[in-house]
Design an enzyme around this catalytic site. Sequence first.
Site, short mmCIF file in Angstrom:
data_model
loop_
_atom_site.label_atom_id
_atom_site.label_comp_id
_atom_site.label_asym_id
_atom_site.label_seq_id
_atom_site.Cartn_x
_atom_site.Cartn_y
_atom_site.Cartn_z
N GLN A 163 0.85 -1.20 0.00
CA GLN A 163 0.00 0.00 0.00
C GLN A 163 0.88 1.25 0.00
O GLN A 163 1.59 1.52 0.97
CB GLN A 163 -0.90 -0.02 1.24
CG GLN A 163 -1.81 1.16 1.41
CD GLN A 163 -2.54 1.12 2.75
OE1 GLN A 163 -2.08 0.47 3.69
NE2 GLN A 163 -3.66 1.81 2.85
N SER A 184 1.00 6.56 2.71
CA SER A 184 1.67 7.54 3.57
C SER A 184 2.94 8.07 2.95
O SER A 184 3.65 7.37 2.22
CB SER A 184 2.00 6.90 4.93
OG SER A 184 0.84 6.57 5.64
N SER A 225 4.42 -1.65 4.39
CA SER A 225 4.60 -3.06 4.73
C SER A 225 4.66 -3.90 3.46
O SER A 225 3.92 -3.65 2.50
CB SER A 225 3.43 -3.54 5.60
OG SER A 225 3.33 -2.80 6.78
N GLU A 245 -9.21 -1.45 5.52
CA GLU A 245 -7.97 -1.66 6.26
C GLU A 245 -8.24 -1.71 7.76
O GLU A 245 -7.72 -2.57 8.48
CB GLU A 245 -6.98 -0.55 5.94
CG GLU A 245 -5.67 -0.64 6.73
CD GLU A 245 -4.74 0.52 6.47
OE1 GLU A 245 -3.52 0.32 6.58
OE2 GLU A 245 -5.22 1.62 6.15
N GLU A 254 -5.28 9.12 17.10
CA GLU A 254 -5.81 10.48 17.19
C GLU A 254 -6.77 10.76 16.02
O GLU A 254 -7.85 11.34 16.20
CB GLU A 254 -4.67 11.49 17.19
CG GLU A 254 -3.82 11.48 18.45
CD GLU A 254 -2.85 10.30 18.51
OE1 GLU A 254 -2.29 10.05 19.59
OE2 GLU A 254 -2.65 9.64 17.47
#
Length: 393
Positions: free
Chosen positions: A112, A115, A147, A230, A363
């Site tokens: 994936q 980020s 990952s 996910e 968060e």
Amino acid sequence: MTDAAELLTRTQELLAAHPPATTERTDFLKARFDAGLAWVHYPVGLGGLGAPRDLQAVVDAGLAAAGAPDNDPRRIGIGLGMAAPTILRYGTEEQKQRLLRPLWVGEEVWCQLFSEPGAGSDLAALGTRAVRDGDTWVVNGQKVWTSSAHLARWAILVTRTDPDQPKHRGMTYFVCDMTDPGVEVRPLRQITGEAEFNEVFLSDVRIPDTMRLGEVGEGWKVAQTTLMNERVSIGGARIPREGGMIGPVATTWRERPELRTHALHQRLLDLYVEAEVARLTGERLRQQLVAGQPGPEGSGMKLAFARLNQEISGLEVELRGEEGLLYDDWTMRRPELVDFTGRDAGYRYLRSKGNSIEGGTSEVLLNIVAERVLGLPAEPRTDKDVAWKDLAR
């Protein structure tokens, strides 16, 4: 409509035609996919039969009883839990036919590419650029915390295609071939000593427009399907009672009475009950999935998963005393799968620290639960209508 009796019949026919004891593992898995018994709720021809999702358990139980191999879901979890639902919802027929079978069988591993160094919790701020050049897109940028990138053949990739649009618009979603020129994967060694994560550099990588998922400029919409799946796959995985982190602690408590104290007993009881509540809530969430796509409730499950893992692993280290400070092996390695409960107590304690970051930070997930589940007012935002190129970075 396919019912349990028909699925049992189909399962027995598969076993008769391809006996697990004499059939090569990959050949059996391909036959299972072709028989529609891979994921029964998927459409006919794509590994399913259009049956209710909850009937998958009938097939799985029958195959397990016969000693049939599985597709090693922990190794290909990103493909199964994130890429496949996104391809199913937004992919073309050609993409579904090409990608889903080797994904489910495990012949092709997925990763994936979401980020970035400057776009983690605020994923919509991502800056990896994709510029159209005829029938292809030229991609440049950097992704991080990826990952399985060192194992992957394919990646799900979100890019910035129109910097003149606000950050939640002007994004486009692609399938990227990780073997293409310009894709460089570097390991990121983490606190456990392993490098299960990677950073990925994309330098003039050319992606055919035929590998785009969804419309140009709708990458954020497509990514939401991936992200919701996910969080369900991380926080809502099916586990038995005393599965997951609570299992090793409960076993140590029973087998090592000399380690027990009243205070630790009270903490163990509290966490045991919370773990069981989370497990049963996960079962309910999976039943809700029968009715459609996952919603923001999966964020709540992922929140509970992270908190409980960290608290339970901390309790285990305290319970074991000096033994809990030991660590079995700090050798640098690039594992093929992530096993949150594998190895020793020290590994579980350190690895669990990442649970509140990966798959959406706690968060950010608290905000999602507050706004989309509880209906609380959204936080004020000053960047909603500002072009991405004009944002402070």
